[in-house]
Design an enzyme around this catalytic site. Structure first.
Site, PDB file in Angstrom:
ATOM      1  N   ARG A  72      13.195 -34.067  -6.775  1.00  0.00           N
ATOM      2  CA  ARG A  72      14.468 -34.295  -6.094  1.00  0.00           C
ATOM      3  C   ARG A  72      15.205 -35.533  -6.588  1.00  0.00           C
ATOM      4  NH1 ARG A  72      10.960 -31.694  -2.856  1.00  0.00           N
ATOM      5  NH2 ARG A  72      10.099 -33.586  -1.955  1.00  0.00           N
ATOM      6  N   GLU A 109      -1.807 -38.858   0.595  1.00  0.00           N
ATOM      7  CA  GLU A 109      -2.522 -38.837   1.866  1.00  0.00           C
ATOM      8  C   GLU A 109      -3.872 -38.132   1.718  1.00  0.00           C
ATOM      9  OE1 GLU A 109      -1.662 -37.623   6.514  1.00  0.00           O
ATOM     10  OE2 GLU A 109      -0.106 -37.349   5.006  1.00  0.00           O
TER      11      GLU A 109
END
Length: 193
Positions: A72, A109
């Site tokens: 993005r 994560e």
């Protein structure tokens, strides 16, 4: 720092940008409030406003490199680079660039990932801006900074369209300034296309 705290408080463009971002609950997994910027591109005025705010900020900072984080960051980076007279350097996921690359791993994560950049894309002492759509933990942005600095570039600032109010990731950015346009929206703002 949020744009509204840096001279743009009350700027209607920021509200337009925020409202153009669709929130998709439970995507890609339960509990995630996905901030979908693709809806921002459906309104050419809002897309232009987004780019213009960044261009106004970076036009006179002597930036010669705009480095966009896959994928993005690629949507905003080339437009900003073109407008400020800088080159655009894509920072891609592992195995996507042909030819010699340098790599930087970073922690997610649940695991690790890797960003790569072409060797020679950035020269020593070039002034760089790193752009992405969103910052959460700062892991990807931090890897981008390390890649650019390994090639001798000076990272002037990092920029994102969306950032958490507490910007947990900022502490991972090696003291680099972070410029954010809007905060994430919540489920109450969800709207269909």
């Amino acid at each position: 720092m949020f744009a509204a705290e840096n001279g743009l408080r009350g700027d209607p463009r920021l509200q337009g940008i925020s409202e153009a971002i669709r929130v998709v609950p439970d995507f890609p997994k339960p509990g995630i409030m996905f901030q979908d910027i693709t809806t921002l591109f459906l309104d050419h005025k809002v897309f232009k406003d987004t780019v213009d705010i960044f261009v106004d900020r970076y036009r006179d900072m002597g930036i010669s490199v705009v480095a966009g984080i896959e994928a993005r960051g690629f949507m905003f980076g080339p437009s900003i680079a073109l407008a400020i007279g800088a080159k655009f350097v894509p920072l891609r996921k592992s195995g996507k660039l042909p030819g010699p690359v340098i790599s930087e791993q970073y922690v997610l994560e649940y695991g690790t990932d890797c960003l790569e950049m072409h060797v020679g894309a950035v020269q020593p002492a070039e002034r760089a801006l790193v752009i992405d759509d969103l910052i959460a933990t700062g892991g990807t942005m931090s890897a981008a900074i390390r890649l650019l600095e390994r090639m001798g570039a000076e990272v002037v600032e990092c920029a994102c369209v969306i950032g958490l109010p507490e910007v947990k990731g900022q502490c991972r950015l090696k003291g680099k300034p972070l410029y954010i346009l809007v905060e994430p929206r919540d489920i109450d703002c969800y709207q269909e296309l």
